[in-house]
Design an enzyme around this catalytic site. Sequence first.
Site, PDB file in Angstrom:
ATOM      1  N   ASP A   1       1.370  -1.239  -0.203  1.00 47.88           N
ATOM      2  CA  ASP A   1      -0.209   0.382   0.094  1.00 47.88           C
ATOM      3  C   ASP A   1       0.263   1.236  -0.196  1.00 47.88           C
ATOM      4  O   ASP A   1       2.124   1.308   0.354  1.00 47.88           O
ATOM      5  CB  ASP A   1      -1.025  -0.047   1.352  1.00 47.88           C
ATOM      6  CG  ASP A   1      -1.959   0.757   0.877  1.00 47.88           C
ATOM      7  OD1 ASP A   1      -3.248   0.369   0.285  1.00 47.88           O
ATOM      8  OD2 ASP A   1      -2.268   1.729   2.000  1.00 47.88           O
ATOM      9  N   GLY A   2      -0.116   2.691  -0.544  1.00 50.55           N
ATOM     10  CA  GLY A   2       1.152   3.325  -0.646  1.00 50.55           C
ATOM     11  C   GLY A   2       1.276   4.201   0.677  1.00 50.55           C
ATOM     12  O   GLY A   2       1.851   5.200   1.165  1.00 50.55           O
ATOM     13  N   HIS A   3       0.318   3.966   1.615  1.00 50.59           N
ATOM     14  CA  HIS A   3       0.278   4.102   3.001  1.00 50.59           C
ATOM     15  C   HIS A   3      -0.366   3.394   3.871  1.00 50.59           C
ATOM     16  O   HIS A   3      -0.901   2.598   4.183  1.00 50.59           O
ATOM     17  CB  HIS A   3      -1.473   5.236   2.937  1.00 50.59           C
ATOM     18  CG  HIS A   3      -1.100   6.390   4.353  1.00 50.59           C
ATOM     19  ND1 HIS A   3      -1.004   5.591   5.264  1.00 50.59           N
ATOM     20  CD2 HIS A   3      -1.732   7.310   4.461  1.00 50.59           C
ATOM     21  CE1 HIS A   3      -1.289   6.683   7.176  1.00 50.59           C
ATOM     22  NE2 HIS A   3      -1.520   7.901   5.561  1.00 50.59           N
TER      23      HIS A   3
ATOM     24  N   HIS B   1       5.442  11.352   3.844  1.00 49.56           N
ATOM     25  CA  HIS B   1       5.034  11.825   4.284  1.00 49.56           C
ATOM     26  C   HIS B   1       5.213  11.272   5.574  1.00 49.56           C
ATOM     27  O   HIS B   1       5.999   9.838   6.177  1.00 49.56           O
ATOM     28  CB  HIS B   1       3.802  10.849   4.031  1.00 49.56           C
ATOM     29  CG  HIS B   1       2.802  11.565   4.171  1.00 49.56           C
ATOM     30  ND1 HIS B   1       2.013  10.445   5.222  1.00 49.56           N
ATOM     31  CD2 HIS B   1       1.379  12.663   3.606  1.00 49.56           C
ATOM     32  CE1 HIS B   1       0.653  10.864   5.803  1.00 49.56           C
ATOM     33  NE2 HIS B   1       0.507  12.376   4.659  1.00 49.56           N
TER      34      HIS B   1
ATOM     35  N   GLU C   1       3.313  16.712   3.123  1.00 47.16           N
ATOM     36  CA  GLU C   1       3.070  16.766   4.645  1.00 47.16           C
ATOM     37  C   GLU C   1       4.115  15.745   5.644  1.00 47.16           C
ATOM     38  O   GLU C   1       4.020  14.327   5.928  1.00 47.16           O
ATOM     39  CB  GLU C   1       1.813  15.864   4.711  1.00 47.16           C
ATOM     40  CG  GLU C   1       0.230  16.580   3.888  1.00 47.16           C
ATOM     41  CD  GLU C   1      -0.452  15.528   4.215  1.00 47.16           C
ATOM     42  OE1 GLU C   1      -2.058  15.937   4.663  1.00 47.16           O
ATOM     43  OE2 GLU C   1      -1.374  14.251   4.351  1.00 47.16           O
TER      44      GLU C   1
ATOM     45  N   CYS D   1      -1.913  13.587  13.269  1.00 48.49           N
ATOM     46  CA  CYS D   1      -2.079  12.903  13.173  1.00 48.49           C
ATOM     47  C   CYS D   1      -0.616  11.744  13.557  1.00 48.49           C
ATOM     48  O   CYS D   1      -0.049  10.668  13.394  1.00 48.49           O
ATOM     49  CB  CYS D   1      -2.476  11.434  11.727  1.00 48.49           C
ATOM     50  SG  CYS D   1      -4.557  11.561  11.974  1.00 48.49           S
TER      51      CYS D   1
ATOM     52  N   CYS E   1      -9.048  12.506   8.487  1.00 49.76           N
ATOM     53  CA  CYS E   1      -8.047  11.678   9.977  1.00 49.76           C
ATOM     54  C   CYS E   1      -7.750  11.857  11.513  1.00 49.76           C
ATOM     55  O   CYS E   1      -7.724  10.911  12.117  1.00 49.76           O
ATOM     56  CB  CYS E   1      -6.875  11.220   9.046  1.00 49.76           C
ATOM     57  SG  CYS E   1      -5.804  12.331   8.447  1.00 49.76           S
TER      58      CYS E   1
END
Length: 653
Positions: free
Chosen positions: A185-187, A264, A316, A334, A412
């Site tokens: 996954d990218g995140h 990020h 970010e 976050c 989020c």
Amino acid sequence: MNQTESAANRNIQINDPFWSEYIRLVREVMVPYQWEALNDRIEGAEPSHAIRNFKIAAGREEGEFYGMVFQDSDVAKWLEAAAYLLETKRDPALEEIADGVIELIAEAQRGDGYINTYFMLKEPGREWSDLAECHELYCAGHLIEAATAYFRATGKRKLLDAVSRFADYIDTIFGTDPGKLQGYDGHQEIELALVKLHQATGNEKYLRMSSYFLGQRGRKPHYFEEEWEKRGRTLHFPQLSMVHDHSYSQSHLPVREQDTAEGHAVRLVYMCTAMADIAAATQDAGMLEACRKLWDNIVSKRMYITGGIGSMEQGESFTADYDLPGDLAYAETCASVGLIFFARRMLQLHRSSRYADVIERALYNTVISGMSLDGTRFFYVNPLEVYPEVLGRNKNYNHVKAERQGWFSCACCPPNVARLLASLGEYIYSVQGDTVYTELYIGGRVETVVAGQPVVIEQHSRYASEGRVSFEVTAEQPVTFTLALRLPDWCDAVEVAAGGTSRIITSGDDDGYIRLTREWQSGDKVELAFAMPVKRMKGHPLIRQTFSKIALQRGPFVYCLEEADNGKRLYQLRLPEESEFTLSEEGGFPEGVKTLAADGTRLTSAGGWDRELYRSDSSWTREQVRLTFIPYFAWANRGVGEMSVWVGEEAKK
């Protein structure tokens, strides 16, 4: 590696002059408010549509998907926060709502186990085609975290069984076997969630899946570019470089080879949390060493004094060592929540108070700065310097807000704060063998087992206001164990009274703890009085933005100047080296929280600037003023105005 166990959330009741109000806010205000927001019932707030997306996917309503591609995760984080609240206190009304959400999710789940309302409603048939940008595994991870928390809190398996089916389906899609996708996954999020699923179910497959996703990251040829070519070079977020900027998602190198915090910020600390989990579960010394390198780079070169991380709005992201601008800071709420997750895992792996020091710094400053004192408004970004006159005019500050928002299109942060504070009890104590470690000085009662015996420890704390803490032990029979008390990094001396004697301690052991080993009997007490002076903090000389400036810290709190107390043009203010501080309490701030006041100066012009922007013959005059500093977390609760953590210091004459 000697892993440490945290006390279970259900075995801890918080009763603290400072934190009890935050727990009340989460239970009575934040979680109900966020439930209303998820159902689009907050007037004037950004619509969420998150619950309605699930209703449409379940066939209960007609309509189209609305929101960000990761909108499902807001529901999952809300549900996880609700689970932690239910774990510590029964609430039939909240449980009924949560059960209804779980029933809705189960209805929306596809027959093969897949759950993601964006792809089910908006792009059916294109699942797993844009892992770089579209957060499918991220959303799955948050749903898994919610399920494991709810199972632990209630014993109900409906959501746990649903996410297990989903994880089993994911296992058929990803892997190194022929025909499977060799992506990730990218995140990052699925990685740490699968470890929790393994812990909840005992199924080793989920641990292997987590290791797989970590291990695939950074391999060549680059998977994100391959899938981009395969789908016709389309982008979901064309304004970002998620596909080609591999450092953005920490896929520029294999995770074991990364030694600087790149990209990020939230993604990085979520990834590190999973890496630490895998290091613990598999006794992988190489993975632990990679965690240590990334930790050291973050906290020694890329972290704000408030515990914020991520110094650039674009992406970010982290930028470079010692690049920590206060006015341009991103410092996403976050990201500090994720830093706390990472710190806790490192603390469990490697006994050192420095990890708990960072938990405390981030918690008492950036995390609770992310919410208003009434629990209904939120910051996504947590700058250290704000001048409202440039906001909305200078695009470099478009991410900075001078007042908290009711909700966000990318929401989020509010549920992330809620789930952290709802589970705060898990961060106070940890147990390793015959030692009980106190990591946070938060009042309350814990039931635990140490040296094979059940023990109750009651902590009475006025730590936030006075630096005073006491402990009382209750045991069915005398039991020998060590009570290890963290000596905070801001404290130079603590008075410890136990067993009828008192002593001053100026340093902990090699791990940063004060260890009291004895045969404990019911009624035994320990009292602590931490020296709590106002400290003038200076940044590393390579931090150009803070050079020749100071920030004030008292106890765990970093302080700031605010326009409400000091007027406009905060940059004109100076704090002389010889100024002494007086402490007082501000109405409307949490009980016991002190404000600071000191004599200072304001540099002003002698005049003559009506038509000239620059002059060679001007001089400054010094006006004597009284400066007031408030805890950073409390800023922006008294209207829109300037704010600054760092202030110029004047040398003695």
